[in-house]
Design an enzyme around this catalytic site. Structure first.
Site, short mmCIF file in Angstrom:
data_model
loop_
_atom_site.label_atom_id
_atom_site.label_comp_id
_atom_site.label_asym_id
_atom_site.label_seq_id
_atom_site.Cartn_x
_atom_site.Cartn_y
_atom_site.Cartn_z
N ASP A 107 9.99 18.78 18.84
CA ASP A 107 11.24 19.42 18.45
C ASP A 107 11.73 18.90 17.09
OD1 ASP A 107 13.66 21.03 19.21
OD2 ASP A 107 14.63 19.07 19.04
N GLU A 120 7.76 22.36 15.93
CA GLU A 120 8.86 23.28 15.69
C GLU A 120 9.46 22.88 14.34
OE1 GLU A 120 13.12 24.53 15.76
OE2 GLU A 120 12.60 22.53 16.41
#
Length: 753
Positions: free
Chosen positions: A417, A470
């Protein structure tokens, strides 16, 4: 000057001793040849009586209160050698128990462990730090250890010592900053925390950063737990995974949040709707198999205090959240997925962590895991703290955590993330809120090195896994190997495609012809990285509307628009990801406080939308052209990308064998296009294998799958032949050229042309 026993005793009582083992336990106090006077000392501030049990002759010897309140000592004169003993402690109520003395054991963590940890290269440090049930010298208990280099004192507190930080003070192992204590009788299931005396003299209770399990929020204690009791049944899957080239394999990911994918009909005694991991698994696995997804991706299952963070603000990096059950329950979920041919990917958050006082924030009273300077250590957008990726021990914590999930839970991939927030020093910051690197730039050099080390390490241990970035900016070479200057990820989320494409499909079709580049521009960079096309949870929250409600038009047009949206996505190069609920056209945004609207499947259009997505996955998995050459122009070719007046695009997808070719035609307007022609590469019959306007999907045409279309000898779009079609409104058509069993003169162009 020699330190007097009373001084050491005083430092233990005041909580200022970094090595209580030098005083507590058994020690030689004088030596006369082969004879020694031995002292056994203990600190039990709430005891009425403390006695030494000489195990050899099973005799008890009372200990005298000495030096400081709560300090007890017994002298054993003229002993030839040290002897094995236990302590019997009697409390103020007259209750007593017998135990081995925690201060009678040698250190377990070795100098080599300490060296690797300090270098940032102890990839399995989770087997040393934390709480581990073990047997030492035939004594069963739990070894506790924690890294807190600036602490004045660290104690283990728990339900086994009335949460009294005076009772089990730990020793610091040299200058390593690691504290350790073996406590007999402490077993799996016991609750504990670390009580830390900070450099300022304050006491703080902290959850164990390496705990394998924790209490369900709002409680905050860690739980002693072993992860070695579950019997796995996924060897076949792991062997197949290691032998699979994930780049040329189908990857269709179903992203979900465990707490809301399926829920209890009524809140439980804690007011929660959460199901157990096992119950979820028994419902989820058949659904994923039915829908044809190859993988699931779970929003973070690591322990976190705040439900509204969706798991992205982590306090327990090595603990699956107890909201849904035990570690073994989660292992069952992963195991059942693997036994049914489904991979499991976890969202993982190595960028930042929350400020909760029981977590990593100022862990030993100093900025230990984060940066000291708030311009480096604080994230203004999320209100969190940023990991100090330049500190060896912090890198070790995170890299070992990644290894941990693959090793202990057999996970198949990590979606990392917020990579952009890691690699850009000025991410979401205004001038003056960040510090440039040593070269004056905005690149976080330490975080970049960390990511390279991370990926190099995990791929060195595990074959066939995925590391997915990401990354919302345009950092180059995210998915190139570190030895070529890249970061070493397997895949990267294609955020640029997602933003452009959703902007396009959300606008009224009358305006789409003026923004045609939004659906064609992505092919300018589609092969610069190994991309995953994502329609994720982030796109169906915070007022962005659900996927279905992004579509303009009336009820029918919304569903038709969503079908062509998904059809184009599956035809576009790149692996696939869709968030839960989007597959059946949930109308409202995802709500992390309630379950999905599964009742919508009682309505025809939602059920047909689900059938369409299932058939898309079936098409995807059964045709190598859609996954075999995802990251090269060899796998894609425009037929026509310039028909902005009709908002139509046509393209080829190709596998390694040209006979696997598929033709996609997408009509993004609600207008019917009769006698629509596209160029065709071969003089063959083309079989219609998918029509999103079929009645079974919610369209108005009968199921015409298998209908054959013959080319016409009219060159078009740089092709020697053409296909004449009727394009339904808001639709995707997919054709397969029907080659003969052997090459014939019908093939008029070579595969390379």
């Amino acid at each position: 000057m020699k330190v007097q026993p009373k001084d050491i005793a005083g430092s233990i009582v005041t909580g200022d001793c970094k090595d209580p083992h030098v005083f507590l336990g058994m020690h030689v106090v004088s030596s006369r040849g082969r004879k020694k006077d031995l002292a056994v000392r203990a600190y039990h501030p709430n005891a009425r009586l403390v006695e030494v049990l000489d195990i050899a002759d099973n005799t008890f010897h009372p200990m005298a209160a000495k030096y400081q309140p709560g300090i007890y000592e017994a002298i054993f004169p003229s002993r030839k050698e040290l002897f094995e003993y236990k302590l019997r402690i009697t409390d103020q109520s007259g209750n007593s128990y017998i135990t081995h003395d925690p201060y009678s054991f040698w250190p377990v963590i070795s100098e080599y462990d300490i060296f690797l940890h300090s270098q940032g290269n102890h990839h399995k440090i989770y087997e040393k730090l934390g709480a581990h049930v073990m047997t030492i010298n035939n004594v069963t208990g739990t070894l506790f250890s924690v890294w807190a280099p600036c602490a004045e004192r660290v104690s283990v507190v728990g339900n086994f010592n009335q949460w009294d930080g005076r009772r089990h003070q730990m020793r610091q192992l040299g200058a390593s900053g690691i504290w350790e204590l073996f406590i007999p009788l402490v077993a799996a299931g016991d609750l504990y925390k670390f009580e830390i005396k900070t450099p300022g003299g304050q006491l703080a209770e902290k959850a164990d950063p390496y705990a394998y399990y924790a209490e369900k929020r709002p409680a905050r204690a860690s739980i002693v737990h072993s992860l070695d009791l579950y019997e796995w049944n996924d060897r076949d899957w792991l062997e197949k995974r290691a032998a699979t080239d994930v780049f040329t394999a189908p990857v269709s990911i179903y992203e979900l949040h465990l707490g809301t994918w399926s829920t209890l009909p009524q809140p439980d005694q804690d007011g929660d709707l959460y199901l157990n991991y096992r119950t979820i698994a028994d419902r989820l696995v058949p659904y994923i198999k039915h829908m044809g997804y190859t993988h699931i991706e779970l929003l973070p299952v690591t322990e976190h205090p705040y439900d509204g963070s969706w798991g992205y603000q982590v306090t327990g990096y090595f603990a699956v959240t107890s909201r849904y059950g035990t570690p073994e329950d989660f292992m069952y979920l992963v195991d059942l997925c693997h036994q049914n041919g489904i991979g499991v990917i976890l969202d993982w958050v190595p960028a930042h962590f929350p400020r909760d006082t029981h977590g990593l924030a100022r862990f030993d009273g100093t900025a230990l895991y984060e940066h000291t300077d708030p311009r480096q250590g604080e994230h203004p957008e999320w209100g969190t703290l940023i990991f100090n990726h330049g500190r060896n021990e912090v890198r070790n914590f995170l890299i070992s955590n990644a290894v941990f999930w693959f090793e202990k839970y057999h996970i198949d991939g990590l979606r990392v993330d917020a990579v952009a927030s890691m690699i850009y020093l000025d991410y979401a910051k205004k001038p003056g809120e960040w510090i440039p690197n040593k070269y004056g730039g905005n690149m976080n050099l330490e975080a970049v090195d960390f990511l390279k080390q991370l990926n190099t390490t995990v791929f060195g241990y595990f074959k066939g896994i995925m590391m997915i970035a990401e990354e919302s900016a345009s950092w180059p070479m995210i998915t190139k190997p570190p030895y070529e200057g890249g970061l070493g990820f397997t895949f990267k989320w294609n955020m640029g495609w997602m933003n452009d494409f959703l902007k396009y499909v959300s606008m009224d079709p009358i305006y789409r012809k003026y923004h045609h580049n939004l659906i064609t521009f992505s092919l300018m960079y589609a092969f610069s990285e190994n991309f995953v096309l994502v329609l994720s949870h982030d796109e169906v929250v915070h007022g962005k509307c659900s996927m279905l409600n992004k579509m303009p038009g009336d009820y029918w047009q919304k569903f038709a628009g969503l079908r062509v949206t998904y059809g184009y996505t599956y035809g576009h190069p790149g692996k696939k990801l869709l968030f839960m609920g989007s597959e059946f056209g949930q109308f409202i945004e995802w709500d992390d406080k309630k379950g999905l609207d599964w009742h919508l499947l009682d309505y025809e259009m939602h059920k047909k939308m689900q059938t369409f997505v299932r058939d898309l996955n079936s098409l995807y998995n059964s045709h190598p052209a859609l996954y075999q050459v995802d990251f090269s122009y060899d796998g894609f070719e425009w037929i026509d990308c310039n028909d902005n007046d009709h908002s139509v695009v046509a393209f080829l997808r190709k596998g390694r064998n040209y006979r696997d070719m598929l033709v996609f035609i997408c009509n993004f307007t609600p207008a019917v296009n009769d006698n629509y022609c596209i160029g065709a590469p071969y003089e063959l019959e083309y079989e219609l294998i998918l029509n999103s306007n079929s009645e079974k999907y919610g369209g108005y045409e009968p199921d015409c799958q298998g209908v054959l279309y013959k080319t016409e000898p009219e060159p078009l779009h740089g092709r020697p032949f053409s296909l004449r079609l009727t394009l339904p409104p808001l639709s995707v058509l997919v054709f397969k050229p029907l080659f003969e069993a052997e090459e014939t003169s019908a093939v008029t162009a070579s595969p390379d042309e």
